[in-house]
Design a protein around this motif. Structure first.
Motif, PDB file in Angstrom:
ATOM      1  N   PRO A 184       0.826  -1.218   0.000  1.00 55.25           N
ATOM      2  CA  PRO A 184       0.000   0.000   0.000  1.00 55.25           C
ATOM      3  C   PRO A 184       0.859   1.267   0.000  1.00 55.25           C
ATOM      4  N   LEU A 185       0.337   2.302  -0.637  1.00 51.15           N
ATOM      5  CA  LEU A 185       1.111   3.523  -0.847  1.00 51.15           C
ATOM      6  C   LEU A 185       0.930   4.540   0.264  1.00 51.15           C
ATOM      7  N   ALA A 186      -0.164   4.450   0.975  1.00 48.42           N
ATOM      8  CA  ALA A 186      -0.495   5.465   1.956  1.00 48.42           C
ATOM      9  C   ALA A 186      -1.318   4.781   3.034  1.00 48.42           C
ATOM     10  N   PRO A 187      -1.635   5.468   4.117  1.00 50.06           N
ATOM     11  CA  PRO A 187      -2.207   4.762   5.260  1.00 50.06           C
ATOM     12  C   PRO A 187      -3.726   4.555   5.248  1.00 50.06           C
ATOM     13  N   PHE A 188      -4.425   5.076   4.285  1.00 51.29           N
ATOM     14  CA  PHE A 188      -5.880   5.079   4.440  1.00 51.29           C
ATOM     15  C   PHE A 188      -6.615   3.998   3.647  1.00 51.29           C
ATOM     16  N   HIS A 189      -5.878   3.025   3.107  1.00 53.76           N
ATOM     17  CA  HIS A 189      -6.537   1.970   2.334  1.00 53.76           C
ATOM     18  C   HIS A 189      -7.501   1.165   3.191  1.00 53.76           C
ATOM     19  N   ALA A 190      -7.098   0.935   4.460  1.00 51.73           N
ATOM     20  CA  ALA A 190      -7.965   0.132   5.321  1.00 51.73           C
ATOM     21  C   ALA A 190      -9.252   0.881   5.635  1.00 51.73           C
ATOM     22  N   HIS A 191      -9.119   2.183   5.872  1.00 57.26           N
ATOM     23  CA  HIS A 191     -10.318   2.992   6.110  1.00 57.26           C
ATOM     24  C   HIS A 191     -11.211   2.964   4.878  1.00 57.26           C
ATOM     25  N   ALA A 192     -10.581   2.997   3.713  1.00 60.18           N
ATOM     26  CA  ALA A 192     -11.358   2.995   2.480  1.00 60.18           C
ATOM     27  C   ALA A 192     -12.075   1.660   2.302  1.00 60.18           C
ATOM     28  N   TYR A 193     -11.367   0.602   2.643  1.00 60.48           N
ATOM     29  CA  TYR A 193     -11.971  -0.729   2.573  1.00 60.48           C
ATOM     30  C   TYR A 193     -13.203  -0.769   3.472  1.00 60.48           C
ATOM     31  N   ASP A 194     -13.040  -0.259   4.675  1.00 57.91           N
ATOM     32  CA  ASP A 194     -14.154  -0.273   5.614  1.00 57.91           C
ATOM     33  C   ASP A 194     -15.301   0.604   5.127  1.00 57.91           C
ATOM     34  N   ALA A 195     -14.951   1.755   4.556  1.00 59.86           N
ATOM     35  CA  ALA A 195     -15.997   2.643   4.059  1.00 59.86           C
ATOM     36  C   ALA A 195     -16.797   1.940   2.963  1.00 59.86           C
ATOM     37  N   ALA A 196     -16.075   1.260   2.078  1.00 58.82           N
ATOM     38  CA  ALA A 196     -16.764   0.568   0.992  1.00 58.82           C
ATOM     39  C   ALA A 196     -17.646  -0.542   1.552  1.00 58.82           C
ATOM     40  N   MET A 197     -17.121  -1.272   2.527  1.00 63.29           N
ATOM     41  CA  MET A 197     -17.902  -2.350   3.136  1.00 63.29           C
ATOM     42  C   MET A 197     -19.169  -1.805   3.777  1.00 63.29           C
ATOM     43  N   MET A 198     -18.995  -0.688   4.477  1.00 60.72           N
ATOM     44  CA  MET A 198     -20.138  -0.039   5.124  1.00 60.72           C
ATOM     45  C   MET A 198     -21.222   0.264   4.110  1.00 60.72           C
ATOM     46  N   VAL A 199     -20.794   0.844   2.993  1.00 61.83           N
ATOM     47  CA  VAL A 199     -21.749   1.239   1.965  1.00 61.83           C
ATOM     48  C   VAL A 199     -22.432   0.000   1.380  1.00 61.83           C
ATOM     49  N   LEU A 200     -21.636  -1.022   1.065  1.00 57.59           N
ATOM     50  CA  LEU A 200     -22.207  -2.216   0.450  1.00 57.59           C
ATOM     51  C   LEU A 200     -23.204  -2.889   1.398  1.00 57.59           C
ATOM     52  N   LYS A 201     -22.810  -2.976   2.669  1.00 57.16           N
ATOM     53  CA  LYS A 201     -23.696  -3.611   3.659  1.00 57.16           C
ATOM     54  C   LYS A 201     -25.002  -2.835   3.766  1.00 57.16           C
ATOM     55  N   ALA A 202     -24.881  -1.505   3.784  1.00 59.05           N
ATOM     56  CA  ALA A 202     -26.084  -0.691   3.946  1.00 59.05           C
ATOM     57  C   ALA A 202     -26.996  -0.825   2.736  1.00 59.05           C
ATOM     58  N   ILE A 203     -26.413  -0.890   1.555  1.00 58.66           N
ATOM     59  CA  ILE A 203     -27.244  -1.052   0.356  1.00 58.66           C
ATOM     60  C   ILE A 203     -27.973  -2.394   0.429  1.00 58.66           C
ATOM     61  N   GLU A 204     -27.229  -3.401   0.836  1.00 51.76           N
ATOM     62  CA  GLU A 204     -27.829  -4.727   0.963  1.00 51.76           C
ATOM     63  C   GLU A 204     -29.037  -4.672   1.885  1.00 51.76           C
ATOM     64  N   LYS A 205     -28.880  -3.884   2.947  1.00 51.56           N
ATOM     65  CA  LYS A 205     -29.926  -3.828   3.958  1.00 51.56           C
ATOM     66  C   LYS A 205     -31.186  -3.133   3.433  1.00 51.56           C
ATOM     67  N   VAL A 206     -31.009  -2.051   2.689  1.00 47.10           N
ATOM     68  CA  VAL A 206     -32.195  -1.245   2.353  1.00 47.10           C
ATOM     69  C   VAL A 206     -32.762  -1.557   0.964  1.00 47.10           C
ATOM     70  N   ALA A 207     -32.007  -2.292   0.138  1.00 46.81           N
ATOM     71  CA  ALA A 207     -32.490  -2.510  -1.223  1.00 46.81           C
ATOM     72  C   ALA A 207     -33.729  -3.404  -1.203  1.00 46.81           C
ATOM     73  N   VAL A 208     -34.690  -3.004  -2.011  1.00 45.62           N
ATOM     74  CA  VAL A 208     -35.920  -3.787  -2.124  1.00 45.62           C
ATOM     75  C   VAL A 208     -35.904  -4.474  -3.472  1.00 45.62           C
ATOM     76  N   LYS A 209     -36.058  -5.790  -3.434  1.00 50.40           N
ATOM     77  CA  LYS A 209     -36.031  -6.535  -4.685  1.00 50.40           C
ATOM     78  C   LYS A 209     -37.394  -6.507  -5.334  1.00 50.40           C
ATOM     79  N   GLY A 210     -37.415  -6.180  -6.625  1.00 51.40           N
ATOM     80  CA  GLY A 210     -38.685  -6.238  -7.351  1.00 51.40           C
ATOM     81  C   GLY A 210     -38.877  -7.618  -7.949  1.00 51.40           C
ATOM     82  N   LYS A 211     -40.076  -7.868  -8.448  1.00 51.81           N
ATOM     83  CA  LYS A 211     -40.354  -9.190  -8.997  1.00 51.81           C
ATOM     84  C   LYS A 211     -39.588  -9.424 -10.299  1.00 51.81           C
ATOM     85  N   ASP A 212     -39.387  -8.342 -11.028  1.00 51.17           N
ATOM     86  CA  ASP A 212     -38.698  -8.485 -12.314  1.00 51.17           C
ATOM     87  C   ASP A 212     -37.171  -8.506 -12.163  1.00 51.17           C
TER      88      ASP A 212
END
Lengths: 353, 565, 409, 259
Positions: free
Chosen positions: C317-345
């Motif tokens: 890694p080039l700089a210190p914030f990759h882990a924070h970025a990983y966590d931020a992305a995980m947070m976002v993905l988890k939250a989308i998973e939680k709130v997304a509503v699946k349609g029938k199609d």
């Protein structure tokens, strides 16, 4: 007599002297206050001077390239900072290979020489190609146009090297031989600083005598005086310009290798600031003037190292080293106010009416 | 054998140039990064398109160079160049499989190699690659031999497909924001790139339009010239009215992001027009022009922001102070450099720019200027309750500013003052001998330029609501200088075109982040080599440069150093 | 006359169209929904500084996000994940332009960024106005999650540590653990470093210590010996320099060379807690201290991350914030998973407000930087900041220390 | 009545004495030539008069004004205009613009007036254009208003330079080798033109010339400089027979006739 004096002085001169004078007063006042406060011992001042000399030697070497190119083409080679970057960045991989194989431990001198060679070779090749591709077709264009080309080439080279080697840092391995310090007659000096200062001085002397004494050097000077006359005298102008770029590139490559040894870090953006500094140094000394570039580089290095403590500490200004560059540029303006063509003056005098 | 070589010479030469280009592009990671995105979804990615375009372009060049030696030789040369380009990639892959190139060149990854062979295994891939190269060359050669009209239509329509694909992230939201037209966007684009049907349609539509245009162009032209002069004038007037109308509705049509781009371009137009007076008219090479931009922005910030708490004027109250202080600082910084020429002037002004930036950043002046944390909560400008807050609104503020500054520039250009500046640019000594007061004239140029810049700075501060020292680095000065030269020095439309090209386009390509500046640099070099007079030069300058080029054989003595730019 | 008339009619029509167009664009409720049709991707965007002199910061965080997406298999609820991005240039105007560009794309569901706090200040409100929530991996300026920040920052969260926490931990460490009384600080004029050293100095003084000098260097400067010599005249026992890798490396290397500073303790912040720093500083980094999130709870996860990084990008890694970025992305993905509503199609519907609320409700997410729990102002980083000490082994292997040297809690 | 006179004027460049205690007086409405071998200080004298150089000692009087210490722009306002040995036009300005720059000191438009477009400014501008066209016609450059100066043929450039100097409405016109590089026919035309200038405009003309034919043909007074000193002065006939002059020219082998 007084009347004559009054006639001679224009309002602009007065304003300029007032600006220059007030800056000088501030500098002297600040220095006096600092010295009286006695915060620093003579040892400290000596250290400041040595640090400045080492940094200044690197600036002087880069400034050589600027000044030589300016001499022959009358253009600011903005991409010279990338010429400076390309050499040591590439040579890093050689250095790293030596380090891994243990050669650096066993034959440090040979390895260092090889690193220098690689760095100088790459830098001079980049400089050569730069001239051939980007500048030569524009030889007769108005002066701003090659400047813009140089800026463009600078961006291009920066990002090509970034793409090739990545955007992170690489660090030169430590050369054991150059660590620690020597003491001469009570003066403590870091080993690599001593080496850098001495080697840069030798290189600069070699370059200068090359330009002054050899046939090629004379031809280059002839080209810089008057291209057309040089051409009529049977000098291959294109070849001489290429040679100038190659020599300037070699100086930059050497400076880059020194930089790598002194500061260890290399990365794609490393050329930008030293480049601007060296350009400033070249102008300070009198652009186009080779001894001037050396003097300008050393002067700039010293000002950056000594200036903030000496001028600003006494005035009670916080964090003076943040203002280091501001001091350097102020000194530049001050020098140019009193000597509009640099400390040593332009080599090729501007012809007046 | 030697004859063969000479027959193929151009093909080999251009092929090598192309080969170096593609290998470089591959090694700096551009191919791989671009292949993430498709131009036509599922058909061709940007990375592959890049390679193909280079191969075809170089083939075309090879064909053009051998145009005189008959169809056969033309085709052979372009095919040879295509094969060499493809061959270089094959060699790269081979080399990469023997030694670990990646320990030095970080982008030489297995993923890259598989991309280069279009995903086919290398065993068969290399023949495929060579064939593709040859095919590209052949296409280029045939293209060169085809009818000019056909060629232009084909090239234009294909490149518009490529452009649409490259700008997809910008076009799609812009189009889909437009109620009824969003259907078009749905038809044109899939989630990643153009849809195949969309691409074909776009290509055909453009081709048809071009075809009609080529047919009718001359008729329209003659019809226009046959009109009575009053009619021509009305038409011209109508054109101007239309232009003004377009400028007025532009932000509504273009949507949020493009309006933002327009505002940025507008700010640079303001800056460019100011520097155009200093550099383009008066010939004073100023590399520290950003200083006045910073002064305008900081004066506005200090006078309006409640964060520092010294003053809390409105934008309109602060604006005159910003501009006047800008003018004054132009004079003050101008005095010390009066006697300097050319490059001494350049470096001294560059120094001023840096000094100003360092001072606003410094801890020393922090209580008054905000230091590293900048100044925030700068109010937006507003007129009678209408607030200039979103890009679409700020656009009008900047448009008004640009109109004002263009007006002043036009007035000055052919006046006594403008002539004095230009005379000074040409020959300072003679200008003085003709009665021009150099001190006053130079200072006036600095002040006018600085005033425009400060105006831009003031709007910038209000647009951003906050100012940071980092926004005012030397790159801004350099960028402004580049845009006035690329546009055409001394030309007012040139400044606008230059700003669109050097500020607008990079903004549009923000998502190509890493490669944006690389392309920018290469484009600057190419532009200066191919079109040194600029994109929209002043008419006279154009003539002069062409003269200079035609007579460069008996080149004049180089300009005396320092004095001229 | 007739022509003029026609022209003005056209003009009027254009304005009319523009007005309706504008209405169509503005009529959308700022908090709307995004519908993703079957087969279409879930579009997430980053806005990082990936060009210019700070490029390594952005590249590093971008890679963190990319690895996170790879870790979930590049798919979310059966839809591919599309990551696009904008360069921000580490300045306010770049942040504004990048945010505007993201805001104009209605397919973007959430954003990750920015890198520099100066970018977020104008940028985050623009995104939130368009209903896009953003999670920053590296903004540390207190202002962004300050109670007084205003409603326009409601769509802003971060996984990076607020300077207020980190600066104070460093001061506590210096006084309580090392028992030093005199300290000096250095910053580089960045918003991050200036703030951290200010907090440090304030806390240090409050706890009875003396600040001998607060110095600053300019970014890009290399010769730090003069400024270190100046610092040496104050005879500090401790130097705190919460800056970035390049200048941090130079200071670390040069500090020991300056007479009077041979025995001084050195400490940096998370800005130089990265293997690249060991490259830059070499063996001189041995013995120096860093404040950084407590990785020890999830050390295995981070090792795993590093291995993936090496494989994918061929470097550390080039700089210190990759882990924070990983966590931020995980947070976002988890939250989308939680709130997304699946349609029938096979479509997905995601409410923007719901997503924002889900992100703010993130609790106990096990990330690389600790337990990610968001407070009501969007500060999500694990407040447990520990101090690490670099060993010779760390430098040799270019690995960060994994056992905290000291914990304030 | 002398319009211009120098008294004991001395100019040094470092150790070199370029002009040494020069006394010279130019009679109003005359054509006065300065001749002398290369490096005699002729052009230096011009530069001292026009304010580019500042003589170390002595005075230069022009209509009772002391010129020493004035900047070139002030000098031109007093009524002295000049041309250059190697033509120095503004190469990238049009012929018309070159003349308009010459008119600079007689125009008054200021920044404000230009931007606002005051009626007086506009009026002044149209008048200036008219005068410029008139001057172009006077030097037989009609129809070449919009050509760039550098694209004009050599002879046209010479005349344009003179027209530019005339635009400053000088009382004294300094011509530095106006016939340099011209063939005999062009030279004759230039001689006629110079005489015509003096007669038509009633101004005084001071010229530096190398071609003896020109000097002897049109001057009323001739001054000879050598090594910065005046060695002779008089009518053309007197100069022709002056032994010092002959020695200065022929004695050193740089025969005037050879040029």
């Amino acid at each position: 007599m007084l009347e004559r004096l009054r006639e001679r002085i224009t309002p602009t001169d007065i304003v300029m002297w007032m600006i220059g004078g007030s800056l000088l007063v501030m500098i002297i006042w600040g220095s006096a206050a600092t010295l009286l406060a006695g915060l620093y011992t003579p040892r400290h001042w000596l250290d400041f001077v040595i640090f400045g000399l080492a940094q200044g030697s690197v600036y002087a070497l880069i400034a050589m390239g600027y000044t030589m190119v300016y001499g022959v083409l009358r253009m600011i080679n903005f991409a010279h900072s990338e010429v400076f970057m390309s050499g040591p960045y590439t040579a890093y991989y050689v250095a790293a290979a030596f380090y891994r194989s243990g050669l650096l431990e066993s034959h440090p001198v040979l390895c260092l020489l090889a690193i220098f060679m690689v760095s100088m070779f790459i830098s001079s090749m980049i400089a050569f190609l730069l001239e051939k591709i980007a500048y030569r077709p524009l030889r007769n264009a108005p002066r701003l146009i090659p400047l813009i080309t140089a800026i463009g080439a600078s961006f291009f080279l920066q990002y090509v090297f970034r793409g090739l080697y990545g955007s992170g840092f690489q660090a030169y391995p430590v050369v054991k031989m150059l660590e620690g310090h020597w003491t001469f007659i009570g003066i403590r000096i870091l080993r690599f600083q001593a080496v850098v200062i001495v080697a840069a001085a030798l290189l600069l002397a070699a370059l200068y005598s090359f330009i002054q004494m050899t046939r090629v050097g004379k031809a280059i000077r002839a080209v810089s005086e008057d291209k057309e006359a040089a051409y009529l005298m049977g000098i291959d102008v294109d070849k001489m310009i290429s040679t100038t770029f190659i020599i300037g590139g070699m100086a930059a490559g050497a400076a880059g290798a020194f930089y790598g040894i002194m500061f260890k870090q290399v990365h794609f953006f490393m050329g930008f600031i030293p480049g601007i500094k060296a350009f400033t140094a070249a102008v300070l000394g009198g652009i186009g003037n080779i001894p001037g570039a050396m003097l300008g580089g050393i002067f700039l290095g010293l000002i950056e190292s000594v200036g903030p403590s000496l001028f600003l500490d006494g005035l009670g200004i916080v964090a003076p080293y943040q203002l280091k560059d501001a001091i350097a540029f102020t000194m530049l303006v001050l020098v140019l106010i009193f000597r509009p063509t640099g400390i040593l003056g332009e080599r090729l005098a501007v012809k007046k009416a | 054998m030697t004859q063969m070589e000479s027959l193929w010479r151009h093909g080999i030469k251009t092929g090598f140039i192309g080969a170096v280009t593609v290998v470089l592009l591959a090694l700096i990671g551009m191919v791989e990064a671009f292949s993430q995105r498709d131009i036509i979804a599922g058909v061709i990615s940007m990375g592959h398109a890049l390679l193909l375009v280079i191969a075809i372009f170089m083939g075309y060049i090879a064909a053009k160079r051998t145009a005189l030696s008959g169809i056969g030789s033309t085709l052979i040369n372009s095919v040879v160049s295509g094969v060499i380009i493809a061959g270089s990639l094959v060699l790269l892959i081979l080399l990469g499989s023997w030694v670990n190139l990646r320990s030095i060149f970080m982008n030489a990854s297995p993923a890259l190699y598989s991309l280069l062979t279009f995903g086919i295994e290398f065993k068969n891939g290399w023949t495929f690659l060579l064939l593709a190269g040859a095919l590209c060359g052949l296409v280029a050669g045939l293209l060169y031999q085809s009818f000019p009209t056909f060629r232009r239509i084909l090239i234009t329509s294909l490149s518009s497909v490529i452009i649409a694909g490259v700008l997809q992230d910008m076009l799609r939201p812009t189009l889909s924001a437009w109620g009824p037209i969003s259907v078009i966007s749905d038809w044109l684009f899939s989630s990643n790139g153009l849809s195949l049907s969309g691409a074909i349609t776009l290509c055909l539509v453009i081709a048809v339009i071009l075809f009609i245009w080529f047919q009718k162009r001359d008729i329209l032209r003659t019809r226009f010239s046959r009109l009575p002069s009053s009619g021509q004038r009305t038409l011209r007037m109508a054109g101007y009215v239309l232009l003004v109308g377009i400028f007025l509705v532009l932000p509504q049509v273009l949507g949020l992001f493009l309006s933002e781009v327009l505002t940025i371009v507008g700010l640079y137009v303001l800056l460019g027009l100011g520097l155009n007076i200093v550099v383009g008219y008066a010939g004073l090479l100023d590399l520290g022009y950003v200083a006045f931009f910073a002064i305008g922005a900081y004066v506005t910030a200090i006078l309006t922001s409640p964060e520092l708490g010294f003053f809390s004027l409105t934008f309109w109250q602060a604006l005159p102070f910003a501009v006047i202080l800008g003018l004054l600082s132009g004079v003050i910084l101008g005095v010390p450099v009066l006697k300097m020429r050319g490059d001494y002037l350049a470096i001294a002004t560059l120094g001023f720019g840096e000094i100003i930036r360092i001072l606003v950043l410094s801890d020393f002046l922090r209580p008054w200027l905000g230091g590293a944390q900048g100044i925030g909560r700068i109010p937006k400008a507003s007129i009678g309750g209408y607030e200039f807050a979103t890009p679409q609104q700020i656009y009008y503020l900047i448009l008004a500013g640009c109109a004002f500054v263009i007006f002043i520039s036009l007035r000055l250009k052919d006046s006594r003052l403008g002539r004095a500046w230009k005379a000074m640019r040409e020959d300072e000594d003679v200008a003085q001998a003709m009665g021009i007061n150099l001190v006053a004239t130079k200072l006036l140029a600095f002040a006018t330029g600085a005033g425009f810049s400060a105006l831009s700075g003031a709007i910038f501060a209000s647009k951003l609501s906050s100012v940071y020292p980092h926004s005012f680095n030397v790159m801004i000065s350099i960028n402004i200088l580049c845009l006035i030269i690329v546009g055409g020095m001394g030309s007012i439309p040139g400044v606008i075109v230059g700003a669109v090209a050097l500020v607008g386009l990079p903004e549009l390509l923000r998502e190509f982040a890493e490669y944006r500046l690389l392309v920018y640099g290469a484009a600057l070099v190419a532009m200066m080599l191919l079109r040194p007079e600029g994109l929209w030069p002043e008419v006279l300058h154009l003539r002069e440069l062409q003269d200079a080029q035609s007579s460069s054989a008996d080149s004049e003595t180089p300009a005396p150093s320092g004095a001229r730019i | 006359m007739k022509r003029t008339f026609i022209l003005f009619t056209i003009l009027a029509l254009m304005i009319g169209i523009a007005a309706t167009g504008a209405q169509a664009a503005d009529a959308k409720d700022p908090i709307g929904v995004v519908t993703i049709k079957k087969g279409e991707p879930v579009h997430i965007a980053y806005w990082f500084v990936v060009a210019g002199e700070n490029a390594s910061l952005g590249t590093d965080t971008k890679r963190g996000v990319e690895i996170a997406i790879e870790d979930v298999g590049g798919k979310l609820l059966g839809h591919p994940i599309k990551l696009s991005g904008q360069d921000t240039g580490c300045n306010a105007e770049g942040g504004q332009a990048a945010a505007t560009k993201l805001a104009s794309d209605p397919t973007i569901i959430a954003a990750i960024g920015s890198n520099c706090s100066s970018e977020a200040k104008p940028g985050a409100p623009i995104l939130w106005k368009a209903g896009i929530t953003t999670v920053s991996p590296s903004n540390t300026a207190p202002y962004l999650t300050d109670p007084a920040r205003g409603p326009e920052y409601e769509g802003y969260l971060r996984t990076a540590h607020n300077d207020k926490i980190q600066g104070a931990v460093a001061a506590q460490f210096a006084i309580k653990k090392l028992g030093v009384k005199k300290a000096a600080t250095i910053h580089d004029g960045s918003v991050y470093a200036e703030q951290l050293q200010a907090v440090f100095a304030e806390t240090f003084k409050k706890m009875g210590g003396t600040i001998t000098s607060q110095e600053a260097v300019s970014t890009g400067s290399t010769d730090m010996r003069p400024v270190l010599t100046k610092i040496a005249t104050g005879k500090p026992e401790f130097i705190y320099y919460p800056i970035f890798i390049a200048e941090g490396g130079h200071i670390t290397r040069q500090a020991k060379e300056v007479a009077g500073l041979e025995k001084v303790s050195l400490m940096g912040a998370d800005g130089i807690f990265s293997p690249d720093f060991y490259k830059a500083a070499g063996e001189t980094a041995i013995g120096m201290y860093h404040s950084s999130p407590d990785f020890s709870a999830f050390a295995a996860g981070y090792k795993d991350f590093l291995a993936k990084h090496q494989k994918k990008y061929g470097e550390k890694p080039l700089a210190p914030f990759h882990a924070h970025a990983y966590d931020a992305a995980m947070m976002v993905l988890k939250a989308i998973e939680k709130v997304a509503v699946k349609g029938k199609d096979g479509s997905l519907t995601i409410g923007r407000k719901a997503l924002r609320d889900a992100l703010y409700a993130t609790k106990g997410l096990k990330g690389l930087t600790g337990n990610i729990t968001c407070n009501k102002l969007g500060d999500c980083a694990d407040p447990r900041i520990a101090v690490y000490q670099t060993t010779a082994d760390n430098v040799k292997k270019l690995e960060m220390p994994d056992k905290p040297f000291w914990k304030p809690y | 009545m002398a319009i211009l006179s120098a008294e004991k004027m001395t100019k040094r460049f470092g150790g070199l004495l370029a002009i040494q205690e020069l006394d010279i007086a130019i009679i109003e409405n005359s054509i006065h030539s300065i001749i002398g071998p290369n490096g005699a200080g002729k052009t230096t004298f011009f530069n001292c008069v026009t304010g580019f150089y500042r003589p170390e000692e002595g005075r230069i009087n022009f209509n009772s004004h002391n010129l020493v210490g004035l900047t070139p722009d002030r000098v031109v306002r007093l009524g002295i205009a000049r041309t250059y040995q190697n033509i120095r036009l503004f190469p990238n300005l049009t012929a018309l613009e070159n003349i308009l720059v010459g008119l600079h000191s007689h125009l008054k438009a200021g920044f404000f007036g230009i931007v606002v477009g005051l009626p007086s400014t506009r009026h002044e501008e149209t008048e200036a254009s008219k005068e410029a066209v008139r001057l172009l016609n006077f030097v037989r450059l009609e129809g070449k208003e919009d050509l760039l100066a550098k694209n004009l043929p050599y002879g046209d450039q010479r005349r344009l330079e003179i027209a530019r100097a005339l635009a400053a409405r000088p009382k004294l016109l300094l011509l530095d080798e106006p016939t340099a590089g011209m063939n005999p026919r062009e030279t004759q035309e230039m001689m006629d033109f110079i005489q015509h200038l003096r007669d038509a405009l009633g101004i005084t003309i001071l010229l530096i010339e190398h071609q003896m034919r020109v000097v002897m043909g049109i001057s009323e007074t001739v001054t000879v400089l050598d090594y910065g000193k005046k060695i002779a002065e008089g009518t053309p006939d007197e100069i022709k027979s002056n032994p010092t002059v002959i020695e200065a020219y022929l004695g050193r082998g740089s025969a005037a006739e050879a040029r």
